[in-house]
Design an enzyme around this catalytic site. Structure first.
Site, PDB file in Angstrom:
ATOM      1  N   LYS A 150       0.828  -1.227   0.000  1.00  0.00           N
ATOM      2  CA  LYS A 150       0.000   0.000   0.000  1.00  0.00           C
ATOM      3  C   LYS A 150       0.850   1.261   0.000  1.00  0.00           C
ATOM      4  CE  LYS A 150      -0.170  -1.812   3.960  1.00  0.00           C
ATOM      5  NZ  LYS A 150      -0.638  -2.617   5.051  1.00  0.00           N
ATOM      6  N   LYS A 201      -4.140   3.893   2.101  1.00  0.00           N
ATOM      7  CA  LYS A 201      -5.275   3.143   1.554  1.00  0.00           C
ATOM      8  C   LYS A 201      -6.334   4.091   1.000  1.00  0.00           C
ATOM      9  CE  LYS A 201      -4.298  -0.646   4.699  1.00  0.00           C
ATOM     10  NZ  LYS A 201      -4.521  -1.157   6.058  1.00  0.00           N
ATOM     11  N   ILE A 227     -10.334  -8.490   2.078  1.00  0.00           N
ATOM     12  CA  ILE A 227     -11.644  -8.010   1.602  1.00  0.00           C
ATOM     13  C   ILE A 227     -11.565  -7.622   0.130  1.00  0.00           C
ATOM     14  CG2 ILE A 227     -13.513  -6.355   1.990  1.00  0.00           C
ATOM     15  CD1 ILE A 227     -12.382  -5.911   4.810  1.00  0.00           C
TER      16      ILE A 227
HETATM   17  N1  LIG Z   1       1.104  -8.480   7.348  1.00  0.00           N
HETATM   18  C1  LIG Z   1      -0.106  -8.140   6.987  1.00  0.00           C
HETATM   19  O1  LIG Z   1      -1.105  -8.441   7.661  1.00  0.00           O
HETATM   20  C2  LIG Z   1      -0.318  -7.357   5.708  1.00  0.00           C
HETATM   21  C3  LIG Z   1      -1.615  -7.020   5.307  1.00  0.00           C
HETATM   22  C4  LIG Z   1      -1.816  -6.336   4.104  1.00  0.00           C
HETATM   23  C5  LIG Z   1      -0.725  -5.959   3.348  1.00  0.00           C
HETATM   24  N2  LIG Z   1       0.527  -6.282   3.782  1.00  0.00           N
HETATM   25  C6  LIG Z   1       1.656  -5.852   2.957  1.00  0.00           C
HETATM   26  O2  LIG Z   1       2.367  -6.995   2.527  1.00  0.00           O
HETATM   27  C7  LIG Z   1       3.749  -6.673   2.391  1.00  0.00           C
HETATM   28  C8  LIG Z   1       4.559  -7.667   3.219  1.00  0.00           C
HETATM   29  O3  LIG Z   1       4.193  -7.586   4.557  1.00  0.00           O
HETATM   30  P1  LIG Z   1       4.641  -8.702   5.629  1.00  0.00           P
HETATM   31  O4  LIG Z   1       3.841  -8.435   6.847  1.00  0.00           O
HETATM   32  O5  LIG Z   1       4.621 -10.056   5.017  1.00  0.00           O
HETATM   33  O6  LIG Z   1       6.162  -8.265   5.878  1.00  0.00           O
HETATM   34  P2  LIG Z   1       7.312  -9.090   6.624  1.00  0.00           P
HETATM   35  O7  LIG Z   1       6.728 -10.170   7.459  1.00  0.00           O
HETATM   36  O8  LIG Z   1       8.207  -8.106   7.249  1.00  0.00           O
HETATM   37  O9  LIG Z   1       8.081  -9.816   5.416  1.00  0.00           O
HETATM   38  C9  LIG Z   1       8.904  -9.110   4.538  1.00  0.00           C
HETATM   39  C10 LIG Z   1       9.691 -10.118   3.711  1.00  0.00           C
HETATM   40  O10 LIG Z   1      10.491  -9.411   2.768  1.00  0.00           O
HETATM   41  C11 LIG Z   1      11.825  -9.865   2.849  1.00  0.00           C
HETATM   42  N3  LIG Z   1      12.725  -8.759   2.515  1.00  0.00           N
HETATM   43  C12 LIG Z   1      12.885  -7.586   3.163  1.00  0.00           C
HETATM   44  N4  LIG Z   1      13.769  -6.808   2.516  1.00  0.00           N
HETATM   45  C13 LIG Z   1      14.171  -7.519   1.436  1.00  0.00           C
HETATM   46  C14 LIG Z   1      15.067  -7.272   0.375  1.00  0.00           C
HETATM   47  N5  LIG Z   1      15.754  -6.129   0.314  1.00  0.00           N
HETATM   48  N6  LIG Z   1      15.231  -8.224  -0.569  1.00  0.00           N
HETATM   49  C15 LIG Z   1      14.559  -9.396  -0.505  1.00  0.00           C
HETATM   50  N7  LIG Z   1      13.681  -9.692   0.472  1.00  0.00           N
HETATM   51  C16 LIG Z   1      13.490  -8.758   1.424  1.00  0.00           C
HETATM   52  C17 LIG Z   1      12.010 -10.347   4.262  1.00  0.00           C
HETATM   53  O11 LIG Z   1      13.073 -11.286   4.294  1.00  0.00           O
HETATM   54  P3  LIG Z   1      13.463 -12.075   5.646  1.00  0.00           P
HETATM   55  O12 LIG Z   1      12.349 -13.101   5.833  1.00  0.00           O
HETATM   56  O13 LIG Z   1      14.736 -12.703   5.318  1.00  0.00           O
HETATM   57  O14 LIG Z   1      13.505 -11.058   6.723  1.00  0.00           O
HETATM   58  C18 LIG Z   1      10.639 -10.991   4.528  1.00  0.00           C
HETATM   59  O15 LIG Z   1      10.617 -12.302   4.058  1.00  0.00           O
HETATM   60  C19 LIG Z   1       3.880  -5.215   2.825  1.00  0.00           C
HETATM   61  O16 LIG Z   1       3.813  -4.380   1.699  1.00  0.00           O
HETATM   62  C20 LIG Z   1       2.658  -5.002   3.696  1.00  0.00           C
HETATM   63  O17 LIG Z   1       2.234  -3.647   3.727  1.00  0.00           O
HETATM   64  C21 LIG Z   1       0.757  -6.952   4.924  1.00  0.00           C
END
Ligand SMILES: NC(=O)c1ccc[n+]([C@@H]2O[C@H](COP(=O)([O-])OP(=O)(O)OC[C@H]3O[C@@H](n4cnc5c(N)ncnc54)[C@H](OP(=O)(O)O)[C@@H]3O)[C@@H](O)[C@H]2O)c1
Length: 429
Positions: free
Chosen positions: A106, A206, A137
């Site tokens: 987002k 958002k 959603i």
């Molecule tokens: N979490 C939610 O509920 C949710 C809901 C809606 C949208 N989102 C969106 O989804 C996205 C991911 O969120 P998340 O919660 O899954 O984040 P997260 O748990 O912090 O996961 C981020 C992932 O990206 C990897 N990463 C970070 N920097 C990197 C780089 N430079 N090169 C390659 N890989 C890299 C990390 O690697 P490591 O595993 O090695 O640290 C990790 O696997 C975001 O844009 C967030 O806004 C999340």
């Protein structure tokens, strides 16, 4: 069915990415049947390669995300890294090297959506991001596709689960902000640094995305007025209850009455208990859409979490893969209306203002005069006196935010007004 698989590069394997990988594996046969070709996880880019990742073939894991998106044989890149860079460069590189993109990002879409859409168009590729707003959603596709023949006038939503959890706890238990935040943190609903959520930055991103799609107009993050919810008090909830309302952090995108401009804003607001959004509890999200022909629609569900968000990502992945097989692309950015985005001062709504005043004759008349001088009409006034001091709660009829701002400034200058305890907009009536 085509036997040659479509290749997917997964950028990020955290909360969302690990669930995307899991569902891709466990639902592989169903996904293949729905798409018309198998889908193969061709590579997984992460930051920490040595971390144990259940269900992920270690030979697929790389720290070189750039090399992965440049491979040339990738059909779809799923970006779930988050943040602006390197996500932005990786997405544009993916388009340049022949892949379509699904993203949940987002922050990036709100900041650079127009440029990313342009990059997708230039390369004749898809950019889908259902998961970027309100998690599981379905909202972006309904706005982009199901309502493409209608005219959306208003989008009013609870799009941040953390803030809804906190406000709901304050409402139901009478807790103060800090106590409710501490509970949210302990239960994992708030991050260690909750700023992005409680100050409304996440909801503003958002709102920018939703307003852009709903009104076929580019709405930048800077166009969104934003107020956080850290100043909301237990006293505000008590006042709201007396009015038959509760308090929610709302994202509100509106077309002006004359249809010539739009506004987008995020702030705490009172809404009547009879409004469907008032009953959205805990960390759930809900978005209310009002359109000319359809009338009122409500979309409700889990707005975050690995598995719900992965559901939205997978839905996009299937859509993009289907497009890929048919040699087509889905709808791109639609900004043809190019409506101006008006400043917050032009927003017209009702207000609940709580003033600390001297408890002496004539104060009410003085206060009422200030409202009248600024063209803000009063609906109700409630006064409570104690020890020479009093509190005055004024609820207005609809007025512009600029007029209300002028009123409050003038009220602060009155000797008899000791302070403005709170100002809250009243929505959803
Ligand atoms: N979490 C939610 O509920 C949710 C809901 C809606 C949208 N989102 C969106 O989804 C996205 C991911 O969120 P998340 O919660 O899954 O984040 P997260 O748990 O912090 O996961 C981020 C992932 O990206 C990897 N990463 C970070 N920097 C990197 C780089 N430079 N090169 C390659 N890989 C890299 C990390 O690697 P490591 O595993 O090695 O640290 C990790 O696997 C975001 O844009 C967030 O806004 C999340």
């Amino acid at each position: 069915m085509r036997t040659r698989p479509l290749k997917v590069a997964l950028l990020g394997c955290g909360v969302v990415g690990s669930e995307v990988a899991r569902i891709m594996t466990t639902h592989a046969d169903d996904l293949a049947a729905r798409i018309g070709a198998p889908v193969e996880l061709a590579g997984v880019a992460v930051r920490r390669p040595d971390k144990v990742r259940e269900g992920i073939d270690p030979s697929l894991v790389t720290t070189d995300a750039t090399a992965l998106v440049k491979r040339g044989d990738i059909d779809v890149v799923v970006e779930v890294i988050g943040g602006i860079e390197p996500a932005r460069t990786l997405i544009t590189t993916a388009f340049e090297h022949g892949a379509s993109v699904v993203s949940a990002n987002k922050a990036l879409l709100a900041q650079d959506g127009a440029a990313l859409h342009a990059a997708a168009d230039e390369n004749d590729k898809d950019l889908y991001y259902e998961a970027a707003v309100a998690g599981a959603i379905p909202l972006i596709r309904p706005l982009r596709e199901s309502l493409a023949g209608d005219k959306v006038n208003r989008v009013l939503g609870i799009v941040n689960g953390t803030t809804n959890f906190i406000l709901d706890a304050m409402d139901t238990t009478g807790a103060g902000y800090q106590e409710a935040l501490d509970e949210a943190t302990a239960l994992g609903y708030a991050e260690a640094d909750p700023t992005a959520d409680v100050e409304g930055f996440d909801a503003a991103a958002k709102a920018a995305i939703l307003a852009g799609i709903a009104f076929h107009t580019r709405v930048r993050l800077d166009d969104v007025y934003r107020e956080g919810m850290t100043e909301v008090t237990a006293a505000d909830f008590a006042s709201a209850k007396e009015m038959g309302c509760t308090i929610k952090l709302l994202a509100i995108c509106e077309r002006a009455a004359d249809g010539a401009s739009v506004t987008a804003r995020v702030h705490p607001a009172m809404i009547p208990l009879s409004h469907p959004l008032a009953n959205v509890r805990g960390a759930y999200n809900a978005v209310f859409v009002e359109s000319d022909a359809a009338g009122q629609l409500m979309f409700y569900g889990p707005g975050a979490g690995g598995s719900p968000t992965a559901s939205a990502v997978l839905g996009d992945l299937v859509a993009v893969c289907r497009n890929r097989l048919s040699g087509a692309t889905g709808p791109g950015e639609s900004a043809y209306a190019a409506l101006p985005v008006s400043p917050m001062g032009d927003v017209v709504t009702r207000y609940h203002i709580s003033l600390d005043v001297a408890d002496k004759p004539g104060v009410l008349a003085q206060v009422a005069t200030v409202f009248a001088e600024h063209g803000v009409s009063i609906d109700t006034v409630r006064q409570q006196g104690k020890d020479g001091e009093a509190s005055l709660v004024v609820v207005t009829h609809r007025a512009s935010d600029a007029a209300l701002g002028g009123t409050v400034e003038a009220l602060r200058k009155l000797d008899t007004v000791r302070g403005v305890a709170s100002i809250m907009r009243v929505e959803g009536e």
